[in-house]
Scaffold this motif. Structure first.
Motif, PDB file in Angstrom:
ATOM      1  N   MET A  72       0.843  -1.173   0.000  1.00  0.00           N
ATOM      2  CA  MET A  72       0.000   0.000   0.000  1.00  0.00           C
ATOM      3  C   MET A  72       0.889   1.236   0.000  1.00  0.00           C
ATOM      4  SD  MET A  72      -1.596   2.679   1.838  1.00  0.00           S
ATOM      5  CE  MET A  72      -1.211   2.434   3.529  1.00  0.00           C
ATOM      6  N   ARG A  73       0.600   2.121  -0.911  1.00  0.00           N
ATOM      7  CA  ARG A  73       1.364   3.356  -1.040  1.00  0.00           C
ATOM      8  C   ARG A  73       0.565   4.495  -0.423  1.00  0.00           C
ATOM      9  NH1 ARG A  73       4.011   5.618  -6.631  1.00  0.00           N
ATOM     10  NH2 ARG A  73       6.014   6.173  -5.707  1.00  0.00           N
ATOM     11  N   LEU A  74       1.246   5.275   0.416  1.00  0.00           N
ATOM     12  CA  LEU A  74       0.639   6.423   1.074  1.00  0.00           C
ATOM     13  C   LEU A  74       1.336   7.681   0.584  1.00  0.00           C
ATOM     14  CD1 LEU A  74      -1.223   7.662   3.250  1.00  0.00           C
ATOM     15  CD2 LEU A  74       0.620   7.224   4.910  1.00  0.00           C
ATOM     16  N   LYS A  75       0.550   8.575  -0.009  1.00  0.00           N
ATOM     17  CA  LYS A  75       1.070   9.873  -0.426  1.00  0.00           C
ATOM     18  C   LYS A  75       0.457  10.909   0.506  1.00  0.00           C
ATOM     19  CE  LYS A  75       1.405   8.529  -5.292  1.00  0.00           C
ATOM     20  NZ  LYS A  75       0.921   8.802  -6.661  1.00  0.00           N
ATOM     21  N   LEU A  76       1.298  11.793   0.990  1.00  0.00           N
ATOM     22  CA  LEU A  76       0.859  12.851   1.899  1.00  0.00           C
ATOM     23  C   LEU A  76       1.184  14.203   1.280  1.00  0.00           C
ATOM     24  CD1 LEU A  76       2.533  10.626   4.178  1.00  0.00           C
ATOM     25  CD2 LEU A  76       0.522  11.633   5.244  1.00  0.00           C
ATOM     26  N   LEU A  77       0.170  15.009   1.089  1.00  0.00           N
ATOM     27  CA  LEU A  77       0.332  16.322   0.483  1.00  0.00           C
ATOM     28  C   LEU A  77       0.029  17.384   1.532  1.00  0.00           C
ATOM     29  CD1 LEU A  77       0.709  18.043  -2.151  1.00  0.00           C
ATOM     30  CD2 LEU A  77      -1.803  17.976  -2.332  1.00  0.00           C
ATOM     31  N   ARG A  78       1.019  18.221   1.813  1.00  0.00           N
ATOM     32  CA  ARG A  78       0.744  19.362   2.684  1.00  0.00           C
ATOM     33  C   ARG A  78      -0.010  20.396   1.861  1.00  0.00           C
ATOM     34  NH1 ARG A  78       4.549  23.882   5.605  1.00  0.00           N
ATOM     35  NH2 ARG A  78       2.816  24.860   6.709  1.00  0.00           N
ATOM     36  N   HIS A  79      -0.955  21.053   2.491  1.00  0.00           N
ATOM     37  CA  HIS A  79      -1.758  22.083   1.825  1.00  0.00           C
ATOM     38  C   HIS A  79      -0.889  23.194   1.243  1.00  0.00           C
ATOM     39  CE1 HIS A  79      -0.949  24.578   5.308  1.00  0.00           C
ATOM     40  NE2 HIS A  79      -1.324  23.562   6.075  1.00  0.00           N
ATOM     41  N   ALA A  80      -1.470  23.970   0.343  1.00  0.00           N
ATOM     42  CA  ALA A  80      -0.807  25.132  -0.245  1.00  0.00           C
ATOM     43  C   ALA A  80      -0.500  26.144   0.862  1.00  0.00           C
ATOM     44  CB  ALA A  80      -1.712  25.738  -1.317  1.00  0.00           C
ATOM     45  N   PRO A  81       0.332  27.160   0.572  1.00  0.00           N
ATOM     46  CA  PRO A  81       0.732  28.109   1.608  1.00  0.00           C
ATOM     47  C   PRO A  81      -0.480  28.692   2.359  1.00  0.00           C
ATOM     48  CG  PRO A  81       1.982  28.517  -0.390  1.00  0.00           C
ATOM     49  CD  PRO A  81       0.929  27.488  -0.730  1.00  0.00           C
ATOM     50  N   PRO A  82      -0.448  28.593   3.686  1.00  0.00           N
ATOM     51  CA  PRO A  82      -1.560  29.141   4.463  1.00  0.00           C
ATOM     52  C   PRO A  82      -1.486  30.666   4.519  1.00  0.00           C
ATOM     53  CG  PRO A  82       0.116  28.306   5.949  1.00  0.00           C
ATOM     54  CD  PRO A  82       0.555  27.965   4.538  1.00  0.00           C
TER      55      PRO A  82
ATOM     56  N   GLU B  49      -5.190   6.110  12.221  1.00  0.00           N
ATOM     57  CA  GLU B  49      -5.909   6.377  10.972  1.00  0.00           C
ATOM     58  C   GLU B  49      -5.066   5.942   9.767  1.00  0.00           C
ATOM     59  OE1 GLU B  49      -9.085   7.452  11.117  1.00  0.00           O
ATOM     60  OE2 GLU B  49      -8.829   7.460  13.300  1.00  0.00           O
ATOM     61  N   LEU B  50      -3.780   6.248   9.811  1.00  0.00           N
ATOM     62  CA  LEU B  50      -2.889   5.888   8.699  1.00  0.00           C
ATOM     63  C   LEU B  50      -2.653   4.385   8.656  1.00  0.00           C
ATOM     64  CD1 LEU B  50      -0.221   8.740   8.911  1.00  0.00           C
ATOM     65  CD2 LEU B  50      -2.403   8.711   7.673  1.00  0.00           C
ATOM     66  N   GLN B  51      -2.465   3.771   9.812  1.00  0.00           N
ATOM     67  CA  GLN B  51      -2.183   2.337   9.861  1.00  0.00           C
ATOM     68  C   GLN B  51      -3.392   1.494   9.464  1.00  0.00           C
ATOM     69  OE1 GLN B  51      -0.616   2.635  13.895  1.00  0.00           O
ATOM     70  NE2 GLN B  51       1.374   1.951  13.145  1.00  0.00           N
ATOM     71  N   ALA B  52      -4.584   2.064   9.538  1.00  0.00           N
ATOM     72  CA  ALA B  52      -5.797   1.331   9.165  1.00  0.00           C
ATOM     73  C   ALA B  52      -6.028   1.316   7.654  1.00  0.00           C
ATOM     74  CB  ALA B  52      -7.017   1.945   9.865  1.00  0.00           C
ATOM     75  N   LEU B  53      -5.304   2.140   6.912  1.00  0.00           N
ATOM     76  CA  LEU B  53      -5.490   2.202   5.455  1.00  0.00           C
ATOM     77  C   LEU B  53      -5.007   0.909   4.804  1.00  0.00           C
ATOM     78  CD1 LEU B  53      -4.193   5.842   4.884  1.00  0.00           C
ATOM     79  CD2 LEU B  53      -6.583   5.076   4.850  1.00  0.00           C
ATOM     80  N   THR B  54      -5.773   0.442   3.847  1.00  0.00           N
ATOM     81  CA  THR B  54      -5.410  -0.795   3.137  1.00  0.00           C
ATOM     82  C   THR B  54      -5.234  -0.585   1.636  1.00  0.00           C
ATOM     83  OG1 THR B  54      -7.744  -1.393   2.944  1.00  0.00           O
ATOM     84  CG2 THR B  54      -6.533  -2.278   4.847  1.00  0.00           C
TER      85      THR B  54
ATOM     86  N   ILE C  89      -3.365  11.594   1.253  1.00  0.00           N
ATOM     87  CA  ILE C  89      -3.862  12.380   2.376  1.00  0.00           C
ATOM     88  C   ILE C  89      -3.515  13.843   2.093  1.00  0.00           C
ATOM     89  CG2 ILE C  89      -3.595  12.852   4.852  1.00  0.00           C
ATOM     90  CD1 ILE C  89      -4.766  10.114   4.488  1.00  0.00           C
ATOM     91  N   VAL C  90      -4.505  14.728   2.119  1.00  0.00           N
ATOM     92  CA  VAL C  90      -4.264  16.164   1.985  1.00  0.00           C
ATOM     93  C   VAL C  90      -4.421  16.744   3.380  1.00  0.00           C
ATOM     94  CG1 VAL C  90      -4.928  18.318   0.854  1.00  0.00           C
ATOM     95  CG2 VAL C  90      -5.209  16.131  -0.365  1.00  0.00           C
ATOM     96  N   ALA C  91      -3.296  17.170   3.960  1.00  0.00           N
ATOM     97  CA  ALA C  91      -3.346  17.590   5.362  1.00  0.00           C
ATOM     98  C   ALA C  91      -2.260  18.622   5.657  1.00  0.00           C
ATOM     99  CB  ALA C  91      -3.244  16.360   6.269  1.00  0.00           C
TER     100      ALA C  91
ATOM    101  N   ALA D  43       3.302  10.807  10.170  1.00  0.00           N
ATOM    102  CA  ALA D  43       3.486   9.623   9.320  1.00  0.00           C
ATOM    103  C   ALA D  43       4.960   9.218   9.284  1.00  0.00           C
ATOM    104  CB  ALA D  43       2.979   9.896   7.909  1.00  0.00           C
ATOM    105  N   LEU D  44       5.849  10.190   9.140  1.00  0.00           N
ATOM    106  CA  LEU D  44       7.277   9.892   9.112  1.00  0.00           C
ATOM    107  C   LEU D  44       7.760   9.289  10.431  1.00  0.00           C
ATOM    108  CD1 LEU D  44       8.498  13.056   7.187  1.00  0.00           C
ATOM    109  CD2 LEU D  44       8.565  10.686   6.357  1.00  0.00           C
ATOM    110  N   SER D  45       7.068   9.608  11.518  1.00  0.00           N
ATOM    111  CA  SER D  45       7.458   9.052  12.823  1.00  0.00           C
ATOM    112  C   SER D  45       7.271   7.537  12.866  1.00  0.00           C
ATOM    113  CB  SER D  45       6.689   9.729  13.966  1.00  0.00           C
ATOM    114  OG  SER D  45       5.369   9.241  14.074  1.00  0.00           O
ATOM    115  N   LEU D  46       6.486   6.997  11.950  1.00  0.00           N
ATOM    116  CA  LEU D  46       6.356   5.540  11.857  1.00  0.00           C
ATOM    117  C   LEU D  46       7.702   4.884  11.562  1.00  0.00           C
ATOM    118  CD1 LEU D  46       3.068   5.343   9.766  1.00  0.00           C
ATOM    119  CD2 LEU D  46       3.393   4.347  12.042  1.00  0.00           C
ATOM    120  N   VAL D  47       8.596   5.623  10.923  1.00  0.00           N
ATOM    121  CA  VAL D  47       9.904   5.102  10.532  1.00  0.00           C
ATOM    122  C   VAL D  47      11.018   5.612  11.443  1.00  0.00           C
ATOM    123  CG1 VAL D  47      11.594   4.969   8.647  1.00  0.00           C
ATOM    124  CG2 VAL D  47       9.149   4.874   8.125  1.00  0.00           C
TER     125      VAL D  47
END
Length: 184
Positions: free
Chosen positions: A1-11, A120-125, A130-132, A140-144
């Motif tokens: 399973m591939r997880l892509k995480l996108l940080r939102h545009a400049p706040p 929430e991330l670990q439950a993904l199959t 993720i747009v966050a 998510a990186l803390s998983l590693v």
């Protein structure tokens, strides 16, 4: 399973910490948005933080959101919310573990946030985008890498890619930006 995480545009914060404040995103650079959409490729399912800046980013990239999840909202910085960046306390002498455990008055620590985000991330199959927020990406990186994830720079409108190998998580790329012309 591939997880892509996108940080939102400049706040749009006026130089202040947003955290849980619901602020807009600056999605005005359509060229950069188009490049990022190309970099994402097939997103799989798309799950978005309910924050306005994340929803606006997803819309600017033409992403079809499967749903929102309040558990992936940014860290609650409590009394630090809305402070100018230069007025935030300097935690530079603390170790990554101490910083991760530090809880601003009325807010949550990075450890608290990861306890909310990681299930929430670990439950993904299925392959998922993720747009966050930067905090969500670091969680998510803390998983590693554990609390050392706090040392990663996560730019606005940047892409981080991870893979669940079945026996753990692997990091494929961190902080890819459309300005750099990178592609995963």
């Amino acid at each position: 399973m591939r997880l892509k995480l996108l940080r939102h545009a400049p706040p749009v914060t006026g130089g202040r910490l947003a955290g849980r404040r619901d602020v807009d995103a600056d999605c005005s650079d359509s060229t950069v948005c188009a490049r990022m959409r190309h970099m994402i490729g097939d997103p799989g399912q798309v799950i978005c933080s309910p924050a306005q800046r994340c929803l606006q980013t997803a819309a600017a990239l033409g992403l079809d959101i499967a749903g929102t999840n309040p558990a992936i909202w940014e860290q609650d910085y409590g009394d630090w919310e809305g402070l100018r960046y230069e007025d935030l306390p300097d935690l530079g002498d603390l170790s990554p573990e101490q910083i991760a455990a530090h809880r601003p008055e009325g807010g949550e620590s990075f450890d608290d946030m990861t306890a909310r985000v990681l299930p929430e991330l670990q439950a993904l199959t299925d392959d998922t985008l993720i747009v966050a927020h930067a905090g969500t990406v670091r969680a998510a990186l803390s998983l590693v890498v554990g609390p050392a994830a706090l040392s990663f720079s996560i730019s606005p409108l940047s892409l981080t890619i991870m893979r669940n190998t079945g026996s753990g998580w692997a990091v494929e790329a961190v902080n890819l930006t459309a300005e750099a012309g990178c592609s995963p």
